[in-house]
Write a protein that holds these residues in place. Sequence first.
Motif, PDB file in Angstrom:
ATOM      1  N   UNK A 114       0.802  -1.212   0.000  1.00 50.45           N
ATOM      2  CA  UNK A 114       0.000   0.000   0.000  1.00 50.45           C
ATOM      3  C   UNK A 114       0.836   1.264   0.000  1.00 50.45           C
ATOM      4  N   UNK A 115       2.099   1.141  -0.372  1.00 51.69           N
ATOM      5  CA  UNK A 115       3.023   2.286  -0.425  1.00 51.69           C
ATOM      6  C   UNK A 115       3.403   2.588  -1.870  1.00 51.69           C
ATOM      7  N   UNK A 116       3.548   3.869  -2.158  1.00 50.40           N
ATOM      8  CA  UNK A 116       4.050   4.365  -3.441  1.00 50.40           C
ATOM      9  C   UNK A 116       5.269   5.225  -3.140  1.00 50.40           C
ATOM     10  N   UNK A 117       6.251   5.228  -4.021  1.00 49.16           N
ATOM     11  CA  UNK A 117       7.450   6.043  -3.828  1.00 49.16           C
ATOM     12  C   UNK A 117       7.706   6.926  -5.040  1.00 49.16           C
ATOM     13  N   UNK A 118       7.920   8.213  -4.777  1.00 49.88           N
ATOM     14  CA  UNK A 118       8.397   9.164  -5.777  1.00 49.88           C
ATOM     15  C   UNK A 118       9.478   9.991  -5.109  1.00 49.88           C
ATOM     16  N   UNK A 119      10.207  10.756  -5.909  1.00 47.03           N
ATOM     17  CA  UNK A 119      11.245  11.574  -5.288  1.00 47.03           C
ATOM     18  C   UNK A 119      10.673  12.795  -4.585  1.00 47.03           C
ATOM     19  N   UNK A 120       9.779  13.530  -5.270  1.00 48.19           N
ATOM     20  CA  UNK A 120       9.348  14.818  -4.727  1.00 48.19           C
ATOM     21  C   UNK A 120       7.875  14.861  -4.353  1.00 48.19           C
ATOM     22  N   UNK A 121       6.975  14.523  -5.282  1.00 42.73           N
ATOM     23  CA  UNK A 121       5.564  14.650  -4.960  1.00 42.73           C
ATOM     24  C   UNK A 121       4.643  14.218  -6.080  1.00 42.73           C
ATOM     25  N   UNK A 217      -4.911  10.122  -2.626  1.00 38.92           N
ATOM     26  CA  UNK A 217      -4.845   9.753  -1.213  1.00 38.92           C
ATOM     27  C   UNK A 217      -5.598   8.466  -0.894  1.00 38.92           C
ATOM     28  N   UNK A 218      -6.616   8.154  -1.660  1.00 37.98           N
ATOM     29  CA  UNK A 218      -7.347   6.916  -1.409  1.00 37.98           C
ATOM     30  C   UNK A 218      -6.695   5.688  -1.988  1.00 37.98           C
ATOM     31  N   UNK A 219      -5.632   5.893  -2.779  1.00 42.33           N
ATOM     32  CA  UNK A 219      -4.989   4.775  -3.481  1.00 42.33           C
ATOM     33  C   UNK A 219      -3.767   4.217  -2.762  1.00 42.33           C
ATOM     34  N   UNK A 220      -3.084   5.049  -1.967  1.00 39.86           N
ATOM     35  CA  UNK A 220      -1.801   4.629  -1.419  1.00 39.86           C
ATOM     36  C   UNK A 220      -1.311   5.652  -0.397  1.00 39.86           C
ATOM     37  N   UNK A 221      -0.270   5.275   0.324  1.00 40.66           N
ATOM     38  CA  UNK A 221       0.549   6.216   1.071  1.00 40.66           C
ATOM     39  C   UNK A 221       1.817   6.460   0.259  1.00 40.66           C
ATOM     40  N   UNK A 222       2.417   7.639   0.399  1.00 44.21           N
ATOM     41  CA  UNK A 222       3.545   8.021  -0.446  1.00 44.21           C
ATOM     42  C   UNK A 222       4.781   8.299   0.401  1.00 44.21           C
ATOM     43  N   UNK A 223       5.873   7.645   0.069  1.00 44.74           N
ATOM     44  CA  UNK A 223       7.169   7.950   0.657  1.00 44.74           C
ATOM     45  C   UNK A 223       7.960   8.761  -0.357  1.00 44.74           C
ATOM     46  N   UNK A 224       8.610   9.828   0.125  1.00 47.25           N
ATOM     47  CA  UNK A 224       9.283  10.759  -0.787  1.00 47.25           C
ATOM     48  C   UNK A 224      10.512  11.354  -0.094  1.00 47.25           C
ATOM     49  N   UNK A 225      11.299  12.095  -0.862  1.00 44.11           N
ATOM     50  CA  UNK A 225      12.470  12.798  -0.335  1.00 44.11           C
ATOM     51  C   UNK A 225      12.421  14.263  -0.715  1.00 44.11           C
ATOM     52  N   UNK A 240       5.195  10.037   3.974  1.00 37.68           N
ATOM     53  CA  UNK A 240       6.388   9.926   4.804  1.00 37.68           C
ATOM     54  C   UNK A 240       7.523  10.624   4.069  1.00 37.68           C
ATOM     55  N   UNK A 241       8.029  11.709   4.632  1.00 37.95           N
ATOM     56  CA  UNK A 241       9.139  12.446   4.028  1.00 37.95           C
ATOM     57  C   UNK A 241      10.447  12.052   4.674  1.00 37.95           C
ATOM     58  N   UNK A 242      11.424  11.616   3.859  1.00 39.70           N
ATOM     59  CA  UNK A 242      12.658  11.041   4.394  1.00 39.70           C
ATOM     60  C   UNK A 242      13.928  11.807   4.038  1.00 39.70           C
ATOM     61  N   UNK A 243      13.819  13.014   3.493  1.00 34.68           N
ATOM     62  CA  UNK A 243      15.036  13.792   3.242  1.00 34.68           C
ATOM     63  C   UNK A 243      15.403  14.528   4.524  1.00 34.68           C
ATOM     64  N   UNK A 244      16.318  13.952   5.282  1.00 37.16           N
ATOM     65  CA  UNK A 244      16.722  14.553   6.548  1.00 37.16           C
ATOM     66  C   UNK A 244      18.104  15.193   6.464  1.00 37.16           C
ATOM     67  N   UNK A 245      18.509  15.588   5.242  1.00 37.74           N
ATOM     68  CA  UNK A 245      19.647  16.481   5.062  1.00 37.74           C
ATOM     69  C   UNK A 245      21.008  15.924   5.370  1.00 37.74           C
TER      70      UNK A 245
END
Length: 270
Positions: A114-121, A217-225, A240-245
Amino acid sequence: MATYAVGDIQGCYRQLRKLLEKVGFDPCKDKLWCAGDMVNRGPDSLETLRYLKSLGDAAICVLGNHDLHLLELAAGGEPYRRDTLQQVIEAPDCAELIDWLRHQPLLHHSERLGWCMVHAGLHPDWTLKKAKKRAAAIELELQGEGWREFCRQLHHVKFPIKEPARHDPTRLLFAAAVLTRTRYCTRDGYFNWDVRTGESSNKKDKPWYNHAALAWAGDCSVVYGHWAAKGLVKNQPHVLGLDTGCVWGAKLTLAKLKKGGEMKIVAQVS
């Protein structure tokens, strides 16, 4: 089998290996999702690419804006002042690494998790199906014979602020910007490409994931940087935003993704 996700590595190879050692990452049974910007600004872009490529199917890496910039350079584009990509361009295995890089996706989705991943949005009006279609069209260009010309168009281009009509030649460039550069946009789909840090002065602008109605939003959760200024974003619905610099002297963060859009932050290193 565990599925881990990491934010922008940007050539911080030592921190990446240290992070994976902390959780006992095993490429024979685990998966590593990389949310783009694998290279640039950090010291070891070459070793980072070589390592991720060596993981084979254990690594799923979406392309970020810095990864596309490396493809631009390989296609004859001009460098930026703070680039640290020359080691890749001059490497004996450069051609193999560039070929591997341009065959990586712009979007990855796991129906099981149930997760989708893109870089920005994502665009507020894009369903997951539509986002996949936009990403696939870009991937087709990058993997085709005309990839160099397409990549050169990305260099210093002024991206449209709203999605162009179906047959507009800038439509793919807009989609590439949404997937790899998005920070702020309005609910009706106007994107602000200028604000990188700080808040937008446009009252209608919000972070791309923070609008009241989001088609995906009804299709997935998104992890991004991509958005180091926001840091770790884990208290917002659906993202879930994972760009922690890490490349700026902060941390590299690893999350464990679970079914149903659940996750757990499992390790951070400086």
